[in-house]
Design an enzyme around this catalytic site. Structure first.
Site, short mmCIF file in Angstrom:
data_model
loop_
_atom_site.label_atom_id
_atom_site.label_comp_id
_atom_site.label_asym_id
_atom_site.label_seq_id
_atom_site.Cartn_x
_atom_site.Cartn_y
_atom_site.Cartn_z
N HIS A 53 0.96 -1.65 -0.19
CA HIS A 53 -0.26 -0.33 -0.01
C HIS A 53 0.52 0.88 0.28
O HIS A 53 0.89 2.23 -0.85
CB HIS A 53 -0.77 -0.16 0.99
CG HIS A 53 -1.68 1.14 1.49
ND1 HIS A 53 -2.58 2.03 0.57
CD2 HIS A 53 -1.85 2.33 2.48
CE1 HIS A 53 -2.76 3.09 0.71
NE2 HIS A 53 -2.61 3.15 2.45
N GLU A 81 -0.92 5.30 12.74
CA GLU A 81 -2.31 4.68 12.93
C GLU A 81 -1.90 3.80 13.58
O GLU A 81 -2.65 3.00 14.24
CB GLU A 81 -2.99 4.75 11.99
CG GLU A 81 -4.33 5.27 12.20
CD GLU A 81 -5.72 5.55 11.32
OE1 GLU A 81 -6.79 5.56 12.07
OE2 GLU A 81 -4.94 4.89 10.51
N ASP A 82 -1.69 2.11 12.60
CA ASP A 82 -1.29 0.78 12.64
C ASP A 82 -0.25 0.44 13.13
O ASP A 82 -0.41 -1.30 13.33
CB ASP A 82 -1.62 0.35 11.20
CG ASP A 82 -2.67 1.21 10.47
OD1 ASP A 82 -3.25 1.65 11.07
OD2 ASP A 82 -2.23 0.98 9.35
N ASP A 164 -3.47 8.25 -1.79
CA ASP A 164 -3.93 6.65 -0.49
C ASP A 164 -5.75 6.89 -0.70
O ASP A 164 -5.65 5.39 -1.52
CB ASP A 164 -4.37 7.60 0.73
CG ASP A 164 -4.57 6.95 2.20
OD1 ASP A 164 -4.02 5.32 2.34
OD2 ASP A 164 -5.37 6.93 2.53
N ASP A 284 -17.12 16.11 -27.31
CA ASP A 284 -15.74 16.17 -27.42
C ASP A 284 -15.56 14.48 -26.72
O ASP A 284 -14.73 14.22 -25.55
CB ASP A 284 -15.30 17.14 -26.40
CG ASP A 284 -15.93 16.68 -24.92
OD1 ASP A 284 -17.48 15.99 -24.33
OD2 ASP A 284 -15.80 17.22 -23.78
#
Ligand code: MN
Length: 514
Positions: A53, A81-82, A164, A284
């Site tokens: 990620h 955070e993790d 992200d 277009d």
């Protein structure tokens, strides 16, 4: 859905080293190492190692040409955070600036994960808002955009957040179906408009097209079918037009790049909605895009095209003289060419092209490309004061930067530093000028709430009514129907709304007594 490649750090390095000096690259590498270590036992919902990620997020940003600090922060963006790592640790190891970027992304994630936060902001009735030109949804998105920027202070935080979200959208298949729809909806309503406002056309289009099939599967299938048919149908015409244009410009000594571009699916869908689903009215779907070296050449090319093919009078658009509010510039014209069918041609310089694709990110590309900067300077000086939006302001600041350190200082912009974003207990955002008090807050919700204000709790504690609010405060207003405004409130309220309601109420009261 095509599956994404498994990345290694070398893939990001290959892109990064095309514009970042090896000496500056070391920072990115050590950020990667920390992230790889911190996430080593984690897997994503898809079953892949978690580090994939941040690797993908960093690649997206490297492809935008962003600076080493942004790439380092991209690697570290989920570490706080993790994992047990803290912002303080990141600051100590990578410096104040990268710590702040990581902190900003983490804070946005907290807002994001507040249950129902976005849904409420988008859907709850907000009758307390002052009426103005924007419709309700636009107003809420505007508030959110400001909130994002205010929360992050440094717009690079928002860029990391967009990258992200882009990777999360690309891997949405592995999430449970109900969440897929919610996330895709949020992408269409929040993130794509933010990317648009920042002028990052490439990310905006990709986010929308990734979300589209989840939110409107039926419409998505229809548009895919339509666009395929139209593209096949148009192929011969576009090829011919391109060949003729190349020859035409070459004979006039104009160096150019010409390519066909097919409209993004979701943006075609939105346009179809406006044209009664009649694709023959949309010129277009496939367009020819000409990139030349100077503004003068843009107009010269437009003239040459109009000499060759008859333009549709009402379809000539000069976004060079009048840029779109997000900074987009180009000349557009629709001509009857080759098969006597209308075709749109877009003409722009390389710098305008970069602006259209990368927007704000274009101003932040690590190696200042000569053309881009000069062109932007010119645009800023030409722009009217109304158009001097924060994007232009950013460029002005950048222009004043004399060294890399300066430049870096300047990126910590605070365009919405004059605003305070407080919340109702239900999580609604109330956008106020700095220095606003609970009285302003109450009047912003509703005049009757202000008029019967008895007291206020900020973050659960009773507070004085003249106490200035801070961004992030949760404000609960207590009312009593018998109460009415006090004259001394006028000495501290900040909003004109509160002032006029207080004055009117005081006047009515005097009139009533007499
Ligand atoms: Mn993430």
């Amino acid at each position: 859905m095509t599956s994404l490649p498994t990345l290694t750090f070398d893939d990001i390095k290959a892109v990064g080293l095309t514009y970042i000096k090896p000496v500056d690259w070391r920072l990115v590498e050590s950020a990667y190492k920390l992230a790889a270590e911190a996430h080593k036992d984690q897997v994503r919902k898809s079953g892949e190692p978690y580090i994939q990620h941040p690797l993908h997020v960093a690649l997206i940003l490297a492809q935008l040409g962003l600076d080493p600090a942004t790439l380092a922060a991209a690697f570290l963006h989920d570490v706080v955070e993790d994992t047990p790592n803290t912002v303080a640790m990141i600051r100590r190891r990578f410096g104040w600036r990268i710590g702040t970027l990581v902190d900003g992304v983490t804070k946005l994630e907290v807002i994001e994960h507040r249950p129902g936060f976005f849904e409420q902001l988008l859907r709850s009735p907000q009758s307390h808002q002052q009426p103005h030109a924007l419709n309700k949804t636009e107003r809420r998105i505007e508030t959110l955009r400001k909130l994002f920027l205010a929360t992050s202070k440094d717009v690079r935080v928002v860029l990391i957040k967009l990258a992200d979200r882009l990777h999360n959208m690309e891997t949405l298949v592995s999430i449970e179906p109900k969440r897929q729809v919610e996330i895709a909806q949020e992408t269409l309503e929040i993130y794509a408009p933010i990317a648009y406002r920042l002028g990052i056309g490439t990310i905006k289009g990709r986010l929308e097209d990734l979300a589209f099939p989840y939110v409107m599967p039926k419409e998505y299938r229809t548009v895919v079918r339509l666009i395929k048919r139209e593209a096949i149908d148009r192929e011969a015409q576009v090829k011919k037009v391109r060949r003729i244009l190349m020859k035409l410009l070459a004979t006039h000594g104009i160096k150019s790049e010409i390519h066909a571009r097919v409209k993004h699916l979701y943006s075609l869908y939105r346009k179809l909605e406006r044209y009664n689903h009649d694709i023959s009215k949309i010129y277009d779907v496939v367009a020819c895009r000409i990139i030349v070296n100077s503004v003068e050449e843009c107009y010269q090319v437009l003239g040459l095209i109009h000499q060759r093919w008859k333009p549709y009078d009402d379809r000539v658009k000069d976004y060079i003289a009048t840029p779109k509010s997000n900074g987009y510039q180009s000349l557009h014209t629709t001509v009857r060419a080759v098969s006597d069918r209308p075709i749109e041609i877009q003409i722009r310089t390389q710098a305008m092209h970069e602006q259209a694709e990368f927007g704000v990110a274009a101003h932040w590309r690590y190696s200042e490309q000569k053309g881009t900067l000069n062109y932007l300077r010119k645009r800023v000086t030409q722009a009217s004061s109304r158009e001097l939006n924060w994007v232009s302001a950013l460029v002005r600041w950048q222009r004043q930067a004399r060294s890399y350190q300066d430049f870096d200082q300047l990126m910590k912009i605070d365009f919405f530093g004059d605003r305070v974003f407080a919340y109702t207990p239900r999580g609604e955002v109330i956008d106020l000028p700095i220095g606003s008090t609970p009285v302003d807050f109450a009047y912003t919700i509703h005049s009757e709430i202000g008029n019967h204000l008895a007291g206020a709790k900020v973050n659960g504690k009773m507070t004085k009514l003249d106490q200035p609010l801070k961004t992030g405060d949760v404000v609960e207003i207590l009312v009593q129907t018998k109460l009415s405004p006090k004259a001394d409130w006028l000495t501290f309220v900040k909003t004109s709304q509160a002032k006029s309601h207080i004055r009117r109420s005081l006047r009515d009261k005097t009139a009533g007594i007499n």
